[in-house]
Motif scaffolding. Structure first.
Motif, mmCIF file in Angstrom:
data_model
loop_
_atom_site.group_PDB
_atom_site.id
_atom_site.type_symbol
_atom_site.label_atom_id
_atom_site.label_comp_id
_atom_site.label_asym_id
_atom_site.label_seq_id
_atom_site.Cartn_x
_atom_site.Cartn_y
_atom_site.Cartn_z
ATOM 1 N N VAL A 34 7.486 4.355 34.106
ATOM 2 C CA VAL A 34 7.897 3.523 35.498
ATOM 3 C C VAL A 34 6.859 2.988 35.916
ATOM 4 O O VAL A 34 7.140 2.490 36.182
ATOM 5 C CB VAL A 34 8.355 4.985 35.851
ATOM 6 N N GLN B 285 7.326 -0.329 33.630
ATOM 7 C CA GLN B 285 7.956 -1.115 34.990
ATOM 8 C C GLN B 285 7.860 -1.953 35.709
ATOM 9 O O GLN B 285 8.030 -2.776 36.170
ATOM 10 C CB GLN B 285 9.416 -0.210 35.070
ATOM 11 N N PHE C 209 15.041 9.369 37.214
ATOM 12 C CA PHE C 209 14.688 8.277 36.719
ATOM 13 C C PHE C 209 14.654 8.157 35.630
ATOM 14 O O PHE C 209 14.472 7.598 34.625
ATOM 15 C CB PHE C 209 13.304 8.020 37.502
ATOM 16 N N LEU D 82 8.965 1.091 42.559
ATOM 17 C CA LEU D 82 8.632 1.787 41.533
ATOM 18 C C LEU D 82 6.884 3.185 41.568
ATOM 19 O O LEU D 82 6.828 3.575 40.852
ATOM 20 C CB LEU D 82 8.262 1.022 40.247
ATOM 21 N N SER E 230 10.410 -4.048 44.320
ATOM 22 C CA SER E 230 10.534 -3.524 42.888
ATOM 23 C C SER E 230 9.874 -2.944 42.476
ATOM 24 O O SER E 230 9.674 -1.852 42.359
ATOM 25 C CB SER E 230 11.420 -4.383 41.747
ATOM 26 N N VAL F 74 22.012 0.138 32.935
ATOM 27 C CA VAL F 74 21.727 0.759 34.377
ATOM 28 C C VAL F 74 22.951 0.628 35.065
ATOM 29 O O VAL F 74 23.679 1.634 36.009
ATOM 30 C CB VAL F 74 20.662 -0.509 34.945
ATOM 31 N N GLU G 276 15.170 -0.544 29.496
ATOM 32 C CA GLU G 276 14.994 -1.302 29.840
ATOM 33 C C GLU G 276 14.080 -2.036 29.038
ATOM 34 O O GLU G 276 13.581 -2.785 28.796
ATOM 35 C CB GLU G 276 13.099 -1.086 30.823
ATOM 36 N N PHE H 192 14.706 -4.079 39.226
ATOM 37 C CA PHE H 192 14.153 -4.554 38.332
ATOM 38 C C PHE H 192 14.560 -5.315 37.296
ATOM 39 O O PHE H 192 14.347 -6.362 36.813
ATOM 40 C CB PHE H 192 13.424 -2.738 38.405
ATOM 41 N N LEU I 298 15.682 0.452 39.944
ATOM 42 C CA LEU I 298 16.155 0.079 38.456
ATOM 43 C C LEU I 298 17.161 -1.543 38.202
ATOM 44 O O LEU I 298 17.178 -2.299 37.432
ATOM 45 C CB LEU I 298 16.436 0.877 37.598
#
Length: 484
Positions: free
Chosen positions: A386, A389, A216, A422, A418, A247, A223, A70, A67
């Motif tokens: 997810v 993301q 997760f 993900l 990323s 995070v 986010e 991300f 993350l």
């Protein structure tokens, strides 16, 4: 590259969100509260320990690492695309308005699954707290519906009021977990302090990969920092800072707390303890190592933890609906804000009504508030967020690659990495879905299919809007105008 600027359209008197209402701390409180640290630790971490054993802390660190990748790409894009539409706007800019609208619909459905499902957990935790502390047996639907009203009230009063309340509740729930961790370490644990959890053989074992979905899920909501951009003070700095703080804090804090609980039972006995004690594992631990008063406090604070999560998700959902209404996709009345509090109160009323209807239906059909309302309703939300993301990472990769002057050359490849990771996590969650749901194969299949079906329906809806309402389609993703 010329900066991609965004400029809010001139709002009507009843259409503007409250400006300069949130600083870095307020935004961080909102998104960390959505994850409900005490709830995901006391309620779900025992499952992670039972599956992954002493390697469980590594699952949270691994989730935090992915993350963070991300966040790096996402925040690089937000420095040049200064928008408040969350995933919706960023995906629209890079992948087109059709995919952007489908993503917005999926985001609204996913966040609603997370928010409404957690009312089941709130009802269970509050019921247990009232029974243990006061000997009361209150029906769960009554508790859940009371929570719906309480969440609506603070959401209605405005984002700054909600952030202050969430700040207090977040400090309290993380504080009680920290007290437990310090108490365990101060007592030397069950058999002394072990660092075996950091052994690569434990940290990279198959059990850790199996619990990634659980790990997760513990970050859900972090986010959503960009949703509060138009309400933030100095958003160019406060929004990225809040995301990185969120995070970093959650990954390290979760790993630390799970590791200390392992010390409380010992490496050789913690898996058996997790299976036997399940949801009571953390309560027994804090009672043993800190004292009965702390166990009582944890019973109360886990209820406030779930409430804080509900309020944070309620605010996020309302802002997605508000943005879509401003873009003309949803009815205009949903884009109105309260004349005094500047909250998107119409969107909040709709979300509150939806939650009340779902809870009432579950009560009528005698659904289990934990297994069916919480777990089954939450699971599609985890898949959806997810997956989104991952899609945002693709959007960031394409944007940064098309505009190399926007960021360091390494940021675009990081966004691609990323995205791959993900989407890999989505696959791992699907392969290990029974760990989340404890449901039969047919139910699990249905829960997995909700996300792709909603996304496909969103694509079809976007195509319909493009054909039948071209002026509306042209506005998708442009609540704030983007100028090259």
């Amino acid at each position: 590259m010329p900066e991609t600027k965004t400029r809010p359209k001139t709002p009507s008197a009843d259409g503007a969100l409250k400006r300069n209402a949130l600083g870095t701390g307020g935004i961080a409180f909102l998104v960390i509260s959505a994850a409900a640290p005490l709830t995901v630790m006391a309620g779900v971490a025992p499952v992670a320990i039972g599956v992954a054993g002493i390697g469980a802390p590594a699952g949270y660190l691994l989730a935090g690492f992915v993350l963070t990748l991300f966040a790096i790409g996402f925040m690089a894009m937000t420095r040049h695309v200064k928008a408040s539409g969350g995933f919706y706007t960023y995906i629209s800019i890079s992948l087109g308005k059709t995919v952007g609208l489908a993503s917005a619909i999926l985001a609204i459905v996913s966040y609603n699954c997370l928010q409404i499902g957690v009312y089941g957990l709130f009802a269970v935790q509050t019921h247990d707290m009232l029974r243990v502390l006061f000997g009361l047996d209150v029906p769960w639907p009554a508790i859940a519906l009371a929570a719906v009203v309480a969440v609506w009230f603070l959401g209605y009063r405005g984002i700054d009021v909600g952030a202050k309340v969430l700040g207090v509740l977040l400090v309290a729930e993380t504080g009680i977990l920290a007290v437990m961790g310090v108490g365990i370490l101060g007592s030397g644990g069950a058999h002394g302090i072990s660092m075996e959890s950091l052994n690569p053989g434990q940290a990279l074992g198959p059990g850790v990969l199996a619990i990634l979905g659980i790990c997760f899920a513990a970050f859900m909501g972090f986010e959503s920092t960009v949703l509060y951009r138009s309400e933030a003070r100095n958003p160019d700095k406060s929004v990225p800072r809040a995301m990185y703080i969120a995070v970093a804090f959650m990954s390290v804090f979760y790993a630390f707390i799970v590791w200390t609980v392992i010390q409380a039972f010992g490496d050789d006995q913690v898996v058996e303890a997790a299976g036997e004690l399940s949801g009571g594992m953390f309560f027994q631990t804090i009672g043993q190592y800190v004292g009965p008063w702390a166990e009582t406090a944890m019973y109360v604070l886990i209820v406030t933890s779930v409430y804080a999560s509900q309020l944070a998700f309620h605010n996020a959902i309302n802002r997605y609906v508000y943005m879509l209404a401003k873009d003309g996709v949803l009815p205009a009345f949903l884009g109105r804000t309260h004349h005094r509090f500047r909250s998107p109160h119409r969107a909040g009323q709709l979300q509150t009504l939806l939650a009340a209807v779902v809870i009432t239906i579950c009560a009528i059909v005698n659904a289990d508030p934990y297994q069916q309302l919480l777990i089954w309703v939450n699971t599609p939300g985890i898949f959806g967020i997810v997956g989104l993301q991952g899609l945002v990472s693709v959007a960031a990769f394409l944007y940064l690659r098309r505009n190399p002057a926007a960021a360091n050359k390494l940021l675009a490849p990081l966004s691609l990495v990323s995205a791959i990771l993900l989407f890999g996590v989505v696959l791992l969650i699907a392969l290990n879905i029974e760990l989340l749901t404890a449901a039969d194969p047919v139910t699990n299949t249905v829960l997995i299919l909700v996300t792709p079906v909603v996304f496909a329906a969103g694509l079809l809806a976007a195509r319909w809007v493009r054909r039948r309402r071209p002026a509306t389609f042209a506005r998708i993703g442009s609540f704030e105008e983007h100028e090259s």
